[in-house]
Motif scaffolding. Sequence first.
Motif, PDB file in Angstrom:
ATOM      1  N   LYS A   1     -13.959 -13.885   9.040  1.00 14.24           N
ATOM      2  CA  LYS A   1     -14.165 -12.661   9.812  1.00 14.24           C
ATOM      3  C   LYS A   1     -15.187 -11.772   9.099  1.00 14.24           C
ATOM      4  N   GLY A   2     -15.041 -11.681   7.754  1.00 17.29           N
ATOM      5  CA  GLY A   2     -15.943 -10.838   6.990  1.00 17.29           C
ATOM      6  C   GLY A   2     -17.312 -11.467   6.815  1.00 17.29           C
ATOM      7  N   ASN A   3     -17.337 -12.720   6.429  1.00 18.55           N
ATOM      8  CA  ASN A   3     -18.615 -13.363   6.159  1.00 18.55           C
ATOM      9  C   ASN A   3     -18.528 -14.851   6.476  1.00 18.55           C
ATOM     10  N   ASP A   4     -18.883 -15.143   7.706  1.00 16.01           N
ATOM     11  CA  ASP A   4     -18.772 -16.504   8.212  1.00 16.01           C
ATOM     12  C   ASP A   4     -19.660 -17.464   7.424  1.00 16.01           C
ATOM     13  N   GLN A   5     -20.889 -17.004   7.174  1.00 12.17           N
ATOM     14  CA  GLN A   5     -21.898 -17.871   6.565  1.00 12.17           C
ATOM     15  C   GLN A   5     -21.465 -18.358   5.184  1.00 12.17           C
TER      16      GLN A   5
ATOM     17  N   LEU B   1     -19.545 -22.762   1.725  1.00 13.29           N
ATOM     18  CA  LEU B   1     -18.539 -23.309   0.827  1.00 13.29           C
ATOM     19  C   LEU B   1     -17.952 -24.614   1.355  1.00 13.29           C
ATOM     20  N   GLY B   2     -18.364 -24.994   2.571  1.00 19.21           N
ATOM     21  CA  GLY B   2     -17.923 -26.288   3.086  1.00 19.21           C
ATOM     22  C   GLY B   2     -16.774 -26.214   4.064  1.00 19.21           C
ATOM     23  N   TYR B   3     -16.394 -25.005   4.492  1.00 20.34           N
ATOM     24  CA  TYR B   3     -15.323 -24.897   5.480  1.00 20.34           C
ATOM     25  C   TYR B   3     -15.896 -24.979   6.888  1.00 20.34           C
ATOM     26  N   ASN B   4     -15.210 -25.724   7.752  1.00 22.93           N
ATOM     27  CA  ASN B   4     -15.596 -25.735   9.154  1.00 22.93           C
ATOM     28  C   ASN B   4     -14.855 -24.587   9.835  1.00 22.93           C
ATOM     29  N   THR B   5     -15.444 -23.401   9.801  1.00 20.58           N
ATOM     30  CA  THR B   5     -14.738 -22.209  10.273  1.00 20.58           C
ATOM     31  C   THR B   5     -14.429 -22.281  11.762  1.00 20.58           C
TER      32      THR B   5
END
Lengths: 307, 391, 328
Positions: free
Chosen positions: C202-206, C211-215
């Motif tokens: 929510k704060g910083n998607d990028q 970091l390798g997360y599939n948000t």
Amino acid sequence: MDYTLLFIQTLNGVQLGLLLFLVASGLTLVFGILDFVNLAHGSIYMIGAFVCASLTYWSGNFLIAVVLSLPVMAVLGYLIERVIARRLYARDHLDHVLGTFGLILVMDTSAHLIWGPEGIAVPLPDWLNGQVTLFADVVVPSFRLLIIATGLTIAAGLFWLVNYTRLGMLIRAGASNRTMVAALGIDIKTLFSLVFALGAVLAGLAGMLVAPITEASISMGGEIIITAFVVIIVGGIGSMKGAFIAALMIGLIDTLGRSFLGDIFQLFMSQDAAETSAPAISAMLIYIIMAAVLAVRPQGLFPPKVR
Amino acid sequence: MKRLLSAALAATMLTTPSWAGEVKIGFVTTLTTGGAVIGNDQKKAVDLALEHIGHKMGGLDVNLIYADDGFKPDIGKQATDKLVKQDNVTFVAGYIWSHVLLASRKSALDAGKFLISANAGPSPIAGKLCNKNFFSTSWQNDQTPMAMGEVLNQKGVKSLYIIAPNYAAGKNMVAGVERTFKGKILGKDMTKWPTQLDFSSELAKAKASGAEALFIFFPGKAGGAFIKQYQQAGLKDVLPLYTVFTVDALSLPKLQKAGFSDILGSQFTQEWDPSLDNAQNKRFVHDFKAKYGSYPSFYAAQAYDSIFLIKSAVDAVHGDLTNMDGMRAAMKAANFPSVRGKFTYGNNHFPIQNFYLRQVVKDGDGNWTTKVVKTVYTANQDPYHAQCALK
Amino acid sequence: MGRLGKAGWVTLIVMLALLILPPVLLWSGNEFYLLLATRLVILAIAAVSLNLILGYGGMVSFGHAAFIGIGAYAMGIPVYHEFYGGLPGVASTNGFFQLALAVGLSALFALITGAISLRTKGVYFLMITMAFGQMVFFLFQSLSEYGGDDGLVIEQRSELPLVSFDNPLSLYLTSYAVLVAVMLLVWLIVNSRFGMVLRGAKGNDQRLITLGYNTYLYRLTAYVIAGVIAGVAGFLMANFASFISPDMMGWSRSGELMFMVILGGAASVIGPVLGAAAFVVIQEVLSSWTVYWHLPFGIMLILIVLYGRGGVMGIISGRGSAHRRPDE
């Protein structure tokens, strides 16, 4: 194919689209430039209709009433900006939503208390109340032509204002970088007040043009606001061109859908099935369009270049 | 904050204690939103009825509590719950809208109260969901358009175009007219409800269809909007207009003020008219006009009747509100002066009544109102009563 | 305030009040207020679920009432067929079957619409969820078999072992238990690794993507969970009202849920409960004073936004600026 009917329906669609554009243009200006979500924009549209209706009976002429109502709307917009909207620019969109929802309740209930729940029918001068024969079988109500003419004039005026005037340049610059404009010695606060007032005038004008067709009623704001948001989202927030094209597109699709969807469905389903599904689908049509557009272009058709 | 809330809660719980000398009646109607036009008219009629009976029924004082449904089923249900559980009323009356009535029905009936609809008449309530403690002082949705279909047959209309909103009552109205109309239906448009108020596209289609007549159903403000656009499109001589529940005493003054004179002469069907010749109606219409300065609408007439129906029940048991059977039998007999004249109740407690053809005319003072042209149906019963298990 | 913290104490007090007060109201002969409390608790369940995506995930959904509607019709349609025939495979008054249907359908709807909607962000997301909500609204409005716009009367409440929903107190306590469970679930979720990613995105998607997360998948999962919980709220709402209609899922209903969350204070577990309580209680109190209660209510909302940032929870915990716009 009945081409006369198709032509008339296209004209009806354009007229609906231009009315939508008037409401949406104000919304997209305020949203795009001030980054302010104004749910109460529909209520301003409603107030415009009521003020104009009252002034029509007071002055005896609809057109005089429109001219007198426009400055009233500007003042209303200015006041809303000064008292409420200005304090919320730096906040989250959620605060805008809650605050302007409160404003809707205040404005709608005030209208109920001032003008009563029954609504006001607005009489037109005789020359606007008749019909015009364009050619052969094509007979259209003259007031509808006036709406089309007004809508096109306003659209041209806005296009000129945003692209070729100093005010428009400041508006565009203010939208991209507020601090920079302020640093150049421009009074950004007054600029924003002007934009908000302009948005209110445009919404009010749309309300005034609708009133003689339907009437001024306390629920008309809630009926238009969602469609107006659909228009600016499909067009791309902040884009005047996008709002114009999306408004015409939605006006046309909605009108033609209502008119011809039943016949089209009958080509491949039973009459009964077509009769039940066509109205349901045509009611959903604008939402289906929006979902489809956003699925393909998540920023709308004409996203503003730099934000 | 919490203290504030509990204080506020305590304040609302200060309900007036019930005492033996009064009969409590709840009246659920619409007092906010655009629907308040109808609600206010009903309220005026109820106030007038109470005045006429001196606020007394069967020797008891009448304590009438108005509640707002906000045009929403769940708010209407909540209002009914409050009347039934908190105020402990004996009768719950009112209900303009079918969905509010359907949502509130169980709350009132399960608590053993009488439920009286002064307007809404959805088919389930007349059929499968009928109940011994439910009574209507209006009609079942299908009846009025069925009468209109009959009128069209009598006039020799051969082809018809239909425009109505796409919701339950709209579909009932269309089904009703289709059930009796013998000619050909050349086209049908179901519009988006309640937000669509621009009918340019539908009017253009209706005109292009070449039908002999146009049948519409648009209650409330949509009706006024339709009539304006009908006049602006100049269709009066091409496509005569026949309506149900579209033109009423609420819309006529507005249309007159704005000069939409094409509506003069237009015809529609109904179970009541201000010109009906009976003593109760004359008194009602005369006093309503004297008190409020306008003609009563049919909503008002039905609300007025609902109070007299309740009075007949309380009178019959001499104020003994525990005698539910006695009150029910009294209401079933429909033994009260109705503004529509004498009628009887069917097994489902919907009126078996006359339907009239009404026409918009100018009265002696130049105000637009309606008069009866002729009687279309005598003692007409709704088509759903056979599905009702009551005898 | 001890280790519990202000928010913890508020949660404890409010939940205890909700446990004790309604039965007391019933025994003191105020059954109506028990019904009011039931509505409050069911709305609170839906609001808590919306807050999972809105407050913690930054996904402002304007179509959440659609899930309530789906849950409610999943309860009502089987009962309808049980009584009036047709669709024998669906006909049932069994609460577990209806609940499973409500959960399954809302999950499916959330999965499909979420997969499309989550391609967009911010206001675009808000509008596309509204569009899907409206589609469901018009779908049910056109189903005349189930009453269309008039809605459907539910002949019999769900049958479950041990509890009878015909008893108002059982229904209340069941709804209360569900609310507690849902609050606990949301609390566990947001404090898990999954929740950290959701909040971080929510704060910083990028940053999280780097970091390798599939948000996107994290968001979709949260969206489905929230949809399912709202579907359960719909199941309870249908049992409470014994009536369902498309009116339960119009955009204005989604708006009300959103206001409850913002009013109570987003991004705290108890906030939406307070918001729902404030919404229901204020509405009831004001409307018993005047039919024009929308006017003072509107003024109150404006004042809360202007001066009481962060909603009711913001006022209680004395935070000044909960709704400052995150810098992009």
